[in-house]
Design an enzyme around this catalytic site. Structure first.
Site, PDB file in Angstrom:
ATOM      1  NE  ARG A   1      -0.567  -0.032   4.978  1.00 46.87           N
ATOM      2  CZ  ARG A   1      -1.190   0.059   6.157  1.00 46.87           C
ATOM      3  NH1 ARG A   1      -2.500   0.162   6.203  1.00 46.87           N
ATOM      4  NH2 ARG A   1      -0.492   0.057   7.275  1.00 46.87           N
TER       5      ARG A   1
ATOM      6  CD  GLU B   1      -2.362   3.913   9.542  1.00 40.23           C
ATOM      7  OE1 GLU B   1      -1.525   3.250   8.919  1.00 40.23           O
ATOM      8  OE2 GLU B   1      -3.000   3.464  10.498  1.00 40.23           O
TER       9      GLU B   1
ATOM     10  CD  GLU C   1      -6.674   2.335  11.279  1.00 40.14           C
ATOM     11  OE1 GLU C   1      -5.656   1.734  11.658  1.00 40.14           O
ATOM     12  OE2 GLU C   1      -6.918   2.598  10.090  1.00 40.14           O
TER      13      GLU C   1
ATOM     14  CG  MET D   1       0.479 -12.939  11.932  1.00 42.31           C
ATOM     15  SD  MET D   1       0.052 -14.675  12.251  1.00 42.31           S
ATOM     16  CE  MET D   1       0.915 -14.985  13.796  1.00 42.31           C
TER      17      MET D   1
HETATM   18 ZN    ZN Z   1      -6.116   2.495   8.320  1.00 41.54          ZN
END
Ligand code: ZN
Ligand code: ZN
Ligand code: ZN
Lengths: 675, 675, 675
Positions: free
Chosen positions: B112, B151, B345, B395
């Site tokens: 990303r 982000e 988040e 994970m």
């Molecule tokens: Zn995010």
């Protein structure tokens, strides 16, 4: 088959490079080799530029002479395809044959292994030199067999991240998946919009902005492994045709992780590996082997790191892989009743490639040889005859020193009584399951810096060896019949077929012990929608609750089996759905949750604790009727052909079983005497 | 504005990715989210390849359905522009949109954030997908607001060192400086003959033979920061037009340093940030946070690292930046009387991206939520609803586990009484000054490996929190009226305007405390011709004498304030020119020189010593009438809306103020009761 | 020669950059320099962009003025060729002049040293600017001499791994070897099929898959060294022609390893070097200097690291190199009876380029100056006059601070009595042999991570200094007449001529002491077919038995000379063939083998043990009639011109010889008084 030496005991050999020394040394060297008791000599390993100094211009005279010189002494010759070192004229004519590293740089000529397995032009030349060599020597009476190339994967060469490999990867994917939808679905590419709309969009999984998709990594590893298998198969096909009756092997590397050894070993007669115990400990030890241990065993290597590699390579050509429907059958070597293995390069003095390269302890070369035999080796071949006086390995030792005087290792080899080491089966009742796909997935996302697939696997292996058990390392899809106990330390990828196979083994009476992360991942590289243990959930009678990643200094208590333990690095807990709880976590966020569970004959250990693992395995082995002999630190037992090899790897005398074992020593005893 | 939920207390939400699961899970998930007490759900964060699988071919049906499914449960939706993950078809059609890393390598597709903010073609597509999404959902009644991208800066993506960014940098310089003489002069390019004679000669400051000019670095950071602001502004403009009445925010990252957050936050309604306390401690902790501390707080994160980020992001949209004449006005959110912030988040189980990823302590998820509220959060949204079963974050935990059972974090969220957390102002009387340009300059030339801008800043922040003070982190150019104490821990860049603003605050009655290196650097990136403190020299009544960089093991004694202290890592001394000396160095090359000085209400601390900093701050706070409550290790107080949140971050029970606080716990008390 | 200042004592100077400050500061600075007692000022070091702001457009006015301003105060000027910093217009017009790093990346403009020594176009411009400068100032009465470029090799710039250097390397090889057979043979390319069939196939030895051939590395190092010598010679030729009677020097770097300093210094009048004791200890200390030692000497640097560099650079232009038939003759400077050296840049406050940059202890600047004198320096020139207020070195100190106030170093310089430091010879009776080719080979294959060529060499040097001996560091092929003891700590490359030269020295009465690995390697980069000690075998009366590489924690006992010792890191043993055994190994794999041997006046020490080395050297010095004065930690004696400099480098007072030496202090005593 006549090419092998008929024998009922271990044979010895050495790796020699006549092209490195003046020709007047060849005959004396061969005579000395024979006098030392060696039976084999390996030749021509990296000799391409001498065999073909210019395109198509072959020079056989020197190798003819070298082979004859060895033959004249009664030595059998192992010839190598010299493809690990394509010469400058080939590389400069076809620079597109070079590989790319993960940083995107071309890996240049000037050392070895400078090629991309996918390169068509390189492959053509590999076939050509193999054919020429096989035509010349394939039926020579002194030629016993062949080594393909050298140490696949060494120096991180399993994968190329550009050029020919990058070009072929999309094709491979198209063959595997058929449609892009299938690919995108299998990889979960919807995550982060990584979906492809054209095969050509797919690249190797390097230089991504942050970590690549583990499914992308997994398939690239499979692709690269397949290329190596394909590359070797071309050589094998030619050698089978042109050198009938000779064996074909490859010398694999210590803890090499870059390809599936079961896949690449297919088609070989047996596997070989290159055993450098001190370098292994210093350079290849998995995380978890601490500095104190490295110092303690600096002069011998660690018995279990070495033993694990022996037991692994004994199994890569064998029922492990053949039993699961692969397309070939094993071809036992002439002198071994079961597919055995060779140590093709055996350390016999200091190596040169670790940060520190200690002198082996007196007795270490003999001990290593004896251990190799006890773990199933049919031949041990020392690297190298004489220490090189030029180039990259000038600091490496040999049986002869630079000045041609015999080294301490030479003396130890000469003192060996080869008849002490009879051939025959290794009577392992414990199978330790191993799987390269699980390794790739585990190490793609270790989640705790102090663990890795090898680290976790070796921890279980070492626990078994500490209990005096012999171990067969076998593929996770192997036929498990005949094993009393099956241990799956880190097989994180488990699909329905594998699960069914394990269930069948248990129906056949086997006990199963699983480590953490077992059956956490799918063959596609994700996790099961229904969570761990996926297709093993019913068998194990539980599901994952939580996993904990413990930094150094952070531990997690465990209570059970009548004792208290301390887990480090990793702890996972389970919700029993039918399983009984053998141990629970005490304190911390897992307090009261199940740490060790059992359903029927299947046990799962969720906590990484050497003591706990040892306690559970001791209990299971005992229940399964496998004799348990707790051994002191550094003492090991290995059984073969009715004998037991008692080994002391400690640098000090160690008492065991009422006798005092000298430091770095071994004894071969009839197994009956020992119980 | 009707899009937000009217409320007088904290609201909760979660980040969900319906495209990651079968559609039959959508309705049950939405119902469960509502049942858990969640009000918001964030959708479509990385969904570009699903929204536009081929160029110009939009697929809205699935997102329509997902939004409706959430809406049907009364959830409000936060939609994301999916621009952090441009799809493969776009990248392969326009490879020139990719960024370059500092090593000169293209940063590839496959994860990303694979884009260069300066790329015109990427920017065009960013506007296009934003417009399409906003046209489709901008006025949907369930849509409460927007998150831009994801982000910014994560994975070191703030700056590209080639391609579009490299091409545009010279233009930016020409606009800023007008003439090459001005550029050369501002950067001091005469040093090492780095003077440019053509704009096109200037490159990004990477791959230089040795370190580049810090002025070059500083301007490249400013340039890159401006690109991010410009990029986001294009999205904001479209969203404002097409989605009236909805809020716009961005989820910033922990301690992200690659751009000026005040500049990039401009135009947003409020800031959000992504709060992962355990990963933050393990991965993002500044130098100076030692291993013992990391182990102690492994299961909660460190209260002050988390608190600092809260207090920072509360302030990036707010009077800090608006008060200094920037071109916009703050737009308070509907349910908060002041510009608050969101935790977009929020960790609610282990993360997956640190070397070690510990399980949070029982109670940690609730404690983090409570702390977020007390530091000014209006909404806390957990990441993520269900743990992903595919790809890079397999994970990582969620409120649901892989197998859809609720995680421990889920239980803690469900047990929260949201009405316990009323909205209202955070009554901080202490302003801690922060400035990204100072950060860039400081870290370009740290001079002592054990310190950094964040490390020094957090040391002062932590000292204040240890004294029970609430802190507002504000821009160094903020309006400081209303603060009793202003602390400038590491504002090394101070120009005349900034100096005047600080002087005005002091005239208004504020006390000023400065850390070392304050006002050492000029806006151009050099030092003052007249030396430190440049334009603050009169105010502070002193000049720099010497600075000392102390390797581990080397310390420097300090005497003063009735005690002895030990400085480590950094010590600087001053020549008083009007200031009084509060503490002097004892021993070493600084023996007898001034370590702490004061003129009027301004104090400068030259020595890096946690104890000394705490002692000076306690004295200044007391003098300034700010209540001081010395707190035990791990205990923290935070006040909001008339309440005080008492927190125990320790893994053991801790006595405080006559009561025993359970481990990892909080209590909300009326502030009056506490005092 | 009239350009130098007639003197019988040490002179001082400073490095000034008038172009960095407003012109109104020039005259005051010059006056202050003179007032401080300085005699020299170095100018124009990096000023190319100011001297030639556009191609061919020279700007002399400012430098004319600067030179005149200095001259007006009676200062003598050292001018620099500004070639370490080619300007942007040149680099951008000829990007092919840039170098490549070992990772294959172009090393970009934006700092300094951005050029490939092999670039024809860069070389042309280097000659052009040198000629222009020399024409302008070559005969100016104030100009005393010239510095070429700046710090060759700094920032790993000795070698370029692409571009012009890569292109020229094959030519160089062809000139050296004539035929490819000769090349392949010399390098041992048969190993790994690395044989070349065309000169153009050869590349620099970087980016190979695994380590390159050490012979390849060795020749690339020789090639690169030759380029630097050739580059500088072009400047020297022009300067000799255009600036008759002026000296020419170069300022070499601390422990720089990238080229042969003897070769590059040829043609200079004397060597200079840049002495930064604290940065040296923090950044350049060889392996083996531990953290405790770095902390202990953080504020002074280590006396022997500094002293070694002094003694090294005193010898690079001198009888060492001239005595062995090289093509020039030394040109003693005007004020020194023997070829001395300059400290061109002397630290006088903190540096800015190490991880930690401590303040020097009070007295350190004076102590460094005194030590430089005692080791043979004729001039010490402080770096820099005023701390820079812009660009990369803004954190570096000077004699003036940023605000133009005098620094503590300034005060120490002002307090020096220069007449205390008479010129004259350094009476060293011990020669320590040094050889860059041995360095390159040693470090190409260190075999034990804790050692290196410098580490081993400095260990012997430090042992000698601890015994109070003065040491001359001389080339391994130097004329050794006049030395009582010759120590070869790590001269691993020894060919027949070198062996003969050492034998001759012994015939002349010298004692020889060799460290491990002596005469292990051949001039081609391999090992001797007959093994170590190759051509020295008869002289030393032994051959190598085994070498051991000892990881930290692994040691090897040694017994002999009436004591017990413990070797670490390295131990090698010998088979005596005429030599007597002075010490044997006790325990471990070397048990009972010879550790120290002697034949006649030649002694070999095989074990790396500071105590053993000290004991053997003490015994040999005594036998050879060199006075031995065991010194306490941190105390050092250095003799020159009939004086002895007693130094205390400890941070605490230290008792020696019945007197208490203050911390960080020195005394100059008549040698006679001391005995
Ligand atoms: Zn995010
Ligand atoms: Zn090999
Ligand atoms: Zn310089």
């Amino acid at each position: 088959m006549t090419f092998n030496l008929p024998t009922d005991h271990l044979l010895l050999g050495s790796c020699d490079y006549p092209e490195h020394v003046p020709q007047d040394r060849w005959a004396p060297y061969a005579a000395q080799q024979r006098a030392l008791g060696l039976s084999y000599v390996r030749l021509a390993e990296f000799a391409w530029s001498r065999l073909e100094p210019a395109p198509g211009q072959y020079e056989w005279a020197w190798l003819d002479e070298a082979v004859e010189t060895s033959a004249a002494q009664g030595l059998k010759v192992v010839l190598c395809t010299p493809t690990a070192t394509p010469p400058a004229w080939l590389v400069r004519a076809h620079p597109e044959m070079l590989a790319y590293d993960a940083q995107g740089r071309v890996r240049e000529f000037g050392s070895r292994r400078h090629y991309d397995f996918a390169s068509p032009v390189y492959r053509e030349h590999s076939r050509r030199i193999t054919r020429a060599l096989a035509e010349r020597y394939g039926q020579h009476p002194a030629v016993a067999g062949w080594q393909t190339d050298n140490e696949f994967g060494c120096h991180a060469t399993s994968r190329s991240y550009g050029g020919a490999s990058a070009g072929r990867f999309p094709e491979w994917l198209r063959e595997k998946y058929g449609t892009l939808d299938a690919l995108n679905d299998a990889w979960g590419n919807v995550f982060w919009s990584m979906e492809y709309s054209d095969w050509a969009q797919v690249r190797p999984p390097n230089l991504t902005v942050t970590e690549p998709n583990p499914s992308h990594l997994l398939d690239y590893a499979r692709f690269a492994s397949g290329l190596i298998a394909e590359f070797q198969a071309e050589q094998v096909t030619l050698l089978r045709e042109l050198s009938p009756g000779r064996f074909i092997t490859h010398n694999f590397m210590i803890f090499e992780s870059g390809f599936d050894h079961y896949e690449v070993a297919r088609g070989l007669d047996f596997a070989s590996w290159d055993n450098y115990p001190t370098g292994m400990l210093e350079f290849f030890a998995p995380p978890g082997v601490n500095e104190a241990l490295k110092t303690r065993y600096a002069r011998t290597g660690h018995p279990d790191l070495v033993g694990f590699n022996h037991d692994l390579y004994r199994g890569v050509v064998g029922r492990g892989v053949w039993a699961v429907g692969k397309d070939s059958t094993p071809q036992p070597t002439a002198h071994s009743p079961q597919p055995g293995f060779w140590v093709m390069e055996q350390q016999c003095g200091p190596v040169n490639w670790a940060p520190y390269n200690a002198l082996p302890a007196p007795g270490a070369t003999a001990l290593w040889t004896a251990q190799a035999w006890a773990h199933g080796a049919d031949t041990v071949s020392y690297f190298r005859w004489r220490a090189a006086t030029m180039a990259q390995e000038v600091m490496h030792s040999g049986l002869l020193r630079h000045d041609e005087t015999p080294s301490p290792g030479h003396a130890e080899v000469g003192a060996l009584d080869q008849t002490q080491f009879p051939l025959g089966p290794v009577p392992a009742k414990v199978a330790l399951l191993h799987d390269y796909e699980s390794l790739w997935l585990y190490d793609a996302q270790p989640h705790a810096a102090g663990l890795s697939y090898w680290a976790q696997t070796v921890t279980y292996y070492s626990a078994l060896r500490s209990l005096g058990a012999d171990v067969a390392v076998v593929h996770a899809d192997a036929d498990l019949s005949g094993y009393a106990v099956v241990v799956a330390p880190a097989v994180t990828l488990v699909g329905p077929e594998r699960a069914a196979r394990w269930a069948a083994a248990m129906e056949g009476g086997a006990h199963l012990v699983c480590g953490p992360r077992t059956a956490f991942r799918t063959p596609g590289g994700g996790t099961w929608e229904g969570g761990q243990f996926g297709p093993l959930s019913d068998l194990l009678g539980a599901r994952l609750s939580l996993y904990d990643s413990l930094r150094p200094g952070l531990t997690q208590g465990v209570s059970g089996l009548g004792a208290s333990f301390e887990a480090h690095t990793w702890a996972e807990s389970y919700r029993p759905l039918g399983a009984q709880v053998l141990a629970t976590y005490a304190g911390g966020p897992l307090n009261g949750e199940a740490a060790v569970i059992r359903r029927g004959q299947a046990t799962v250990i969720g906590a990484h604790s050497e003591a706990l693992i040892g306690a559970v395995l001791a209990e299971v082995l005992t229940t399964a009727g496998v004799p348990v002999t707790p051994l002191p630190e550094g003492v090991r037992l290995s059984r073969r052909a009715g004998q037991v090899l008692v080994q002391n790897w400690n640098p000090e005398p160690t008492e065991w079983n009422g006798r005092m074992l000298p430091p770095v020593s071994f004894q071969v005893l009839p197994e009956a005497d020992h119980a």
